[in-house]
Design an enzyme around this catalytic site. Structure first.
Site, PDB file in Angstrom:
ATOM      1  N   ARG B  33     -28.978  -1.506  47.214  1.00 60.81           N
ATOM      2  CA  ARG B  33     -30.046  -1.043  48.110  1.00 60.81           C
ATOM      3  C   ARG B  33     -30.296  -2.022  49.258  1.00 60.81           C
ATOM      4  O   ARG B  33     -31.441  -2.200  49.700  1.00 60.81           O
ATOM      5  CB  ARG B  33     -31.335  -0.791  47.318  1.00 60.81           C
ATOM      6  CG  ARG B  33     -31.728   0.691  47.357  1.00 60.81           C
ATOM      7  CD  ARG B  33     -33.019   0.979  46.612  1.00 60.81           C
ATOM      8  NE  ARG B  33     -32.775   1.288  45.208  1.00 60.81           N
ATOM      9  CZ  ARG B  33     -33.656   1.140  44.228  1.00 60.81           C
ATOM     10  NH1 ARG B  33     -34.853   0.668  44.482  1.00 60.81           N
ATOM     11  NH2 ARG B  33     -33.341   1.462  42.992  1.00 60.81           N
ATOM     12  N   ARG B  37     -35.972   0.036  52.315  1.00 61.82           N
ATOM     13  CA  ARG B  37     -37.346  -0.033  52.819  1.00 61.82           C
ATOM     14  C   ARG B  37     -37.872  -1.434  53.078  1.00 61.82           C
ATOM     15  O   ARG B  37     -38.883  -1.602  53.758  1.00 61.82           O
ATOM     16  CB  ARG B  37     -38.286   0.671  51.841  1.00 61.82           C
ATOM     17  CG  ARG B  37     -38.282   2.181  52.015  1.00 61.82           C
ATOM     18  CD  ARG B  37     -39.494   2.781  51.319  1.00 61.82           C
ATOM     19  NE  ARG B  37     -39.289   2.874  49.878  1.00 61.82           N
ATOM     20  CZ  ARG B  37     -40.269   2.948  48.986  1.00 61.82           C
ATOM     21  NH1 ARG B  37     -41.538   2.917  49.389  1.00 61.82           N
ATOM     22  NH2 ARG B  37     -40.007   3.045  47.700  1.00 61.82           N
ATOM     23  N   ARG B  46     -36.042   5.529  59.474  1.00 60.63           N
ATOM     24  CA  ARG B  46     -36.535   6.523  58.511  1.00 60.63           C
ATOM     25  C   ARG B  46     -37.671   7.352  59.141  1.00 60.63           C
ATOM     26  O   ARG B  46     -37.698   8.582  58.987  1.00 60.63           O
ATOM     27  CB  ARG B  46     -37.003   5.775  57.268  1.00 60.63           C
ATOM     28  CG  ARG B  46     -37.898   6.501  56.297  1.00 60.63           C
ATOM     29  CD  ARG B  46     -37.123   7.359  55.341  1.00 60.63           C
ATOM     30  NE  ARG B  46     -38.055   7.914  54.372  1.00 60.63           N
ATOM     31  CZ  ARG B  46     -39.023   8.782  54.641  1.00 60.63           C
ATOM     32  NH1 ARG B  46     -39.199   9.193  55.877  1.00 60.63           N
ATOM     33  NH2 ARG B  46     -39.812   9.232  53.686  1.00 60.63           N
ATOM     34  N   ASP B  83     -27.563   9.144  48.611  1.00 62.74           N
ATOM     35  CA  ASP B  83     -28.324   9.255  47.379  1.00 62.74           C
ATOM     36  C   ASP B  83     -27.419   9.823  46.299  1.00 62.74           C
ATOM     37  O   ASP B  83     -26.536  10.638  46.607  1.00 62.74           O
ATOM     38  CB  ASP B  83     -29.533  10.175  47.592  1.00 62.74           C
ATOM     39  CG  ASP B  83     -30.495  10.096  46.421  1.00 62.74           C
ATOM     40  OD1 ASP B  83     -31.361   9.210  46.437  1.00 62.74           O
ATOM     41  OD2 ASP B  83     -30.352  10.894  45.462  1.00 62.74           O
ATOM     42  N   TYR B 160     -31.361  14.067  35.711  1.00 62.67           N
ATOM     43  CA  TYR B 160     -32.244  14.587  36.756  1.00 62.67           C
ATOM     44  C   TYR B 160     -32.194  16.117  36.813  1.00 62.67           C
ATOM     45  O   TYR B 160     -33.204  16.776  37.050  1.00 62.67           O
ATOM     46  CB  TYR B 160     -31.845  14.016  38.119  1.00 62.67           C
ATOM     47  CG  TYR B 160     -32.257  12.584  38.336  1.00 62.67           C
ATOM     48  CD1 TYR B 160     -33.592  12.247  38.588  1.00 62.67           C
ATOM     49  CD2 TYR B 160     -31.327  11.558  38.312  1.00 62.67           C
ATOM     50  CE1 TYR B 160     -33.966  10.937  38.808  1.00 62.67           C
ATOM     51  CE2 TYR B 160     -31.695  10.239  38.533  1.00 62.67           C
ATOM     52  CZ  TYR B 160     -33.013   9.931  38.779  1.00 62.67           C
ATOM     53  OH  TYR B 160     -33.386   8.627  38.995  1.00 62.67           O
TER      54      TYR B 160
END
Lengths: 365, 365
Positions: B33, B37, B46, B83, B160
């Site tokens: 990652r 962020r 973003r 993702d 998921y």
């Protein structure tokens, strides 16, 4: 209690004998969070209490829910209904349970000054509701099965106290571990003294085994686990050996997710009677690594209680095989029962453990 | 890209050489990652994109954020910004990211009929935005460092898809594993074919290494991990060996929390080039167990990025020591960077790895 048992009933001693690695007629079984939300009678008592904390702090109600699963299932031990956060609450942090969320402290520990203010609570005054619950439960159990007392580990309590609540990555307490280890050690030291006094008081009040939960030990890399968790588990185990007769009062250590090379072995070296094992490793591996030093408690995935009865039975059989020949196994889950579980599945599980465990004994397995 | 490098710059090959366990001038480093962020420039892009999904689905923007950390830090690899849930999204499940929550599927998989309807998406049409991003990033990188493509493992994607979202205990998919394993195997089989095709297409589009994330493998007890996850990781690795030249295109497997006896060894036996290692075990233990079969990637606790610079440096030194002598180590975190991290700490980390890794080489370490 509604169901008295005869003086020679094996359920009186099966759990304690297994913890001492003595022969038993079958494998004893109890389940973490066996008194809990999956039981409708628990939800009724909880509603009557008004809140989780009121339930935990009222000895009569704590006793009532402690006994509920024993009236339904043929379990081999009772465990005190309480919460690991009673100690920080008694230290003045202000424990709250918001609806639908986990625990939260009104006054988390954030500075060296906060830590300096913390004292060791006197169990018989500041945590008297817990000791009263232990005495009442022992009286009501009337020897049917042993009662387990418990506490959270210093590291796990510190996690909640510093973060203020549960956390995804526990960055705040880990930052303290790296940047201000002296303060964290002061916090862990006062917690270790508090936990040791609390467990010794539960023993004096009548608990017949003690369990120490290191729920968040697995968050730490091995060297940090040794420094910030194991060291204090060890200190508590030593204190209990010195102040409580260990042969009569066994200690069970459960450090979830702590399975690295040398770690299970180090936990066994604390002199505890048994290790709790989560389901990420097999009981066979755990037994090979710790040998005959300790009994093992575990380790079915709690989600298996969502399986069909014949699958639950198959998983029990596989788990008994993985442990190998008696004695020294206390059957349990690898973590607590979840609220969505059907109580009927718990009945299936307990019955399967006793039936298949007995067969294993008969086969010399 | 703004920073061209000379043809003989060691950064061009350090990462790939380490994956092949060939000598390098220092330890290569990249961070899971690393485009994320914690970077203000990421947050700006973003915001411009409007949503996480718009960012991931627009090749120019995905390329932009992929390159951002390389402009700041001396990293030895880029990883495609995307993702793991692009595949189920392409299968028609309707991926959504609610504000402040994790991913969610509008149409989760709940029945055998749902599973029967799933097909393998064609990467170059149904996931073309990913392939276009790979091509664009390769072009922009211009050989500076290798580009890593990635996918989620079949088990992790199935978690998921069946739960519909992240979960605390993944009871629904585990119930399927116990009560209807044939349906789950059908789901995992179509996912394994989809993942293999997707990774092969990323390789064809220009990815120079591939990583397979089994984020939720550690939720399974060892026998269930073997049946429901490892088996499909193995199938994908075999497919890639048959259809992609493995010596040129190394595969990195990362099964978080899967460290039981025989499990790391079995992951290494898939024929992958490297194993990702989380921080719950030491790199020394991992290396002893898998020997020279694979390289290792890891394993600093991401929370260490909250430590002071000199502590970060100390932890890097300890980790390099734990791995032991070169070659075969790709420095990384044991999980992704968290949003609260100060980018300055990442600079400290990357610099420390290169500086101390170089010293280890000089000392013959």
């Amino acid at each position: 209690m509604a169901l008295p048992v005869a003086a020679d009933d094996p359920r009186r001693t099966r759990f304690s004998r297994a913890l001492r690695r003595e022969a038993t007629d079958t494998t004893p079984v109890w389940l973490m969070r066996q008194a809990g939300r999956y039981l409708p009678e628990y939800r009724a008592t909880r509603a009557r209490a008004g809140s989780f904390l009121a339930l935990a702090k009222t000895p009569e109600l704590a006793c009532e829910v402690t006994l509920q699963p024993l009236l339904r299932f043929d379990l081999d031990a009772a465990i005190l209904f309480s919460d690991i956060l009673t100690i920080p609450d008694a230290m003045g942090l202000g424990l709250e349970f918001a609806q639908g969320e986990g625990p939260r402290f009104a006054r988390p520990v954030r500075s060296a000054a906060d830590i300096a203010h913390l004292g060791v609570p006197d169990p018989e005054t500041e945590l008297r509701y817990v000791m009263d619950a232990v005495r009442l439960i022992r009286h009501e159990l009337d020897g049917r099965v042993p009662l387990i007392g418990f506490a959270g580990s210093p590291w796990t309590l510190a996690c909640y106290m510093v973060e203020g609540t549960g956390s995804r990555d526990f960055a705040r307490i880990k930052a303290m571990a790296w940047n201000d280890p002296a303060s964290l050690h002061r916090l862990l030291d006062v917690l270790a003294r508090a936990v040791a006094a609390y467990l010794a008081a539960q023993a004096a009040a009548g608990a017949q085994a003690l369990m120490l939960f290191d729920t968040w030990g697995g968050l730490l890399a091995p060297p940090m686990f040794a420094e910030f968790s194991l060291r204090y588990l060890d200190a508590i185990a030593q204190h209990l050996r010195a102040h409580v007769v260990a042969a009569v009062l066994p200690l069970i250590l459960f450090a979830k997710g702590v399975n690295g090379a040398g770690q299970l072995e180090a936990l066994a070296d604390t002199g505890c009677a048994a290790l709790g094992v989560d389901w990420s490793i097999s009981l066979g591996e755990a037994r090979r690594r710790v040998g005959a030093r300790v009994a093992l408690q575990g380790n079915l995935d709690p989600a298996a209680l969502h399986a069909q009865p014949e699958i639950i039975e198959r998983e029990v059989a596989a788990l008994l095989r993985a442990f190998g020949p008696h004695p020294g196994h206390v059957f349990n889950l690898g973590h607590g029962i979840t609220p969505e579980v059907d109580p009927e599945s718990v009945a299936v599980l307990v019955d399967a453990v006793h039936r298949l465990g007995r067969r294993a004994v008969a086969e010399g397995g």
